[in-house]
Design a protein around this motif. Structure first.
Motif, PDB file in Angstrom:
ATOM      1  N   THR A  30       0.850  -1.185   0.000  1.00 44.96           N
ATOM      2  CA  THR A  30       0.000   0.000   0.000  1.00 44.96           C
ATOM      3  C   THR A  30       0.888   1.238   0.000  1.00 44.96           C
ATOM      4  O   THR A  30       2.059   1.183   0.385  1.00 44.96           O
ATOM      5  CB  THR A  30      -0.920   0.044   1.240  1.00 44.96           C
ATOM      6  OG1 THR A  30      -0.114   0.024   2.424  1.00 44.96           O
ATOM      7  CG2 THR A  30      -1.884  -1.132   1.260  1.00 44.96           C
ATOM      8  N   ARG A  31       0.287   2.348  -0.419  1.00 41.93           N
ATOM      9  CA  ARG A  31       1.027   3.607  -0.424  1.00 41.93           C
ATOM     10  C   ARG A  31       0.125   4.728   0.064  1.00 41.93           C
ATOM     11  O   ARG A  31      -0.984   4.904  -0.434  1.00 41.93           O
ATOM     12  CB  ARG A  31       1.527   3.927  -1.822  1.00 41.93           C
ATOM     13  CG  ARG A  31       2.293   5.227  -1.871  1.00 41.93           C
ATOM     14  CD  ARG A  31       2.852   5.489  -3.226  1.00 41.93           C
ATOM     15  NE  ARG A  31       3.573   6.754  -3.200  1.00 41.93           N
ATOM     16  CZ  ARG A  31       4.273   7.224  -4.177  1.00 41.93           C
ATOM     17  NH1 ARG A  31       4.357   6.537  -5.294  1.00 41.93           N
ATOM     18  NH2 ARG A  31       4.881   8.377  -4.087  1.00 41.93           N
ATOM     19  N   VAL A  32       0.629   5.457   1.036  1.00 42.34           N
ATOM     20  CA  VAL A  32      -0.045   6.656   1.522  1.00 42.34           C
ATOM     21  C   VAL A  32       0.992   7.773   1.478  1.00 42.34           C
ATOM     22  O   VAL A  32       1.971   7.753   2.225  1.00 42.34           O
ATOM     23  CB  VAL A  32      -0.592   6.477   2.956  1.00 42.34           C
ATOM     24  CG1 VAL A  32      -1.200   7.777   3.447  1.00 42.34           C
ATOM     25  CG2 VAL A  32      -1.612   5.345   3.006  1.00 42.34           C
ATOM     26  N   GLY A  33       0.785   8.710   0.559  1.00 43.22           N
ATOM     27  CA  GLY A  33       1.787   9.765   0.372  1.00 43.22           C
ATOM     28  C   GLY A  33       3.099   9.144  -0.056  1.00 43.22           C
ATOM     29  O   GLY A  33       3.150   8.376  -1.009  1.00 43.22           O
ATOM     30  N   GLU A  34       4.152   9.442   0.658  1.00 43.40           N
ATOM     31  CA  GLU A  34       5.471   8.899   0.338  1.00 43.40           C
ATOM     32  C   GLU A  34       5.770   7.608   1.093  1.00 43.40           C
ATOM     33  O   GLU A  34       6.835   7.013   0.918  1.00 43.40           O
ATOM     34  CB  GLU A  34       6.557   9.943   0.655  1.00 43.40           C
ATOM     35  CG  GLU A  34       6.446  11.194  -0.210  1.00 43.40           C
ATOM     36  CD  GLU A  34       6.572  10.894  -1.686  1.00 43.40           C
ATOM     37  OE1 GLU A  34       7.473  10.127  -2.075  1.00 43.40           O
ATOM     38  OE2 GLU A  34       5.746  11.416  -2.475  1.00 43.40           O
ATOM     39  N   ILE A  35       4.846   7.160   1.927  1.00 46.98           N
ATOM     40  CA  ILE A  35       5.066   5.960   2.744  1.00 46.98           C
ATOM     41  C   ILE A  35       4.512   4.728   2.031  1.00 46.98           C
ATOM     42  O   ILE A  35       3.315   4.643   1.751  1.00 46.98           O
ATOM     43  CB  ILE A  35       4.394   6.094   4.132  1.00 46.98           C
ATOM     44  CG1 ILE A  35       4.851   7.373   4.836  1.00 46.98           C
ATOM     45  CG2 ILE A  35       4.650   4.849   4.969  1.00 46.98           C
ATOM     46  CD1 ILE A  35       6.336   7.432   5.117  1.00 46.98           C
TER      47      ILE A  35
END
Length: 145
Positions: A30-35
């Protein structure tokens, strides 16, 4: 997977789905923003989608922010292996019809924790490779195509 003399073979979509259906543990990306997060998840194949269960936490939170996911499944043997990557859109199942559709799937948590939320990944792209392991060839033995 059929044995090949080539060290790397591109797998057909049908072969990818057959391999993925024979394994129950993969990695959800998964990706949230740059994380970017990667988590092991047990799953089942349901048609051309994947279903897994989760509790409240980082996986479920991430999916409410960005539903685009990648899922990777692989197997490594003594002399060969394979890897399949699936791209799709994940969503928590909420309606009675959605939950009824997955109620009889053979999906139980591996870890004895409460995982009340079912999540479906609708897969829109799948690709995979089969690998034959062996010694590295000498540069003079490799013919450029």
């Amino acid at each position: 997977m059929e044995r090949s003399e080539e060290p790397v073979v591109v797998l057909s979509a049908a072969a990818c789905w057959e391999l993925v259906a024979g394994v129950t543990l993969g990695r959800l990306v998964t990706r949230v923003g740059e994380i970017i997060e990667i988590a092991p998840v047990n799953y089942v194949v349901d048609g051309e989608s994947l279903v897994f269960r989760t509790g409240s936490g980082s996986k479920l939170s991430a999916l409410t922010i960005n539903r685009a996911v990648t899922f990777q499944v692989d197997a490594i043997g003594e002399d060969e292996g394979w890897s399949v990557v699936l791209h799709g859109t994940a969503h928590a199942l909420e309606t009675a019809a959605e939950l009824e559709a997955v109620a009889d799937l053979p999906l139980r948590p591996l870890v004895p924790t409460l995982k009340p939320t079912f999540v479906r990944i609708d897969v829109h792209a799948v690709n995979g490779r089969g690998y034959r392991f062996g010694e590295e060839p000498q540069p003079e033995d490799v013919q450029e195509g």
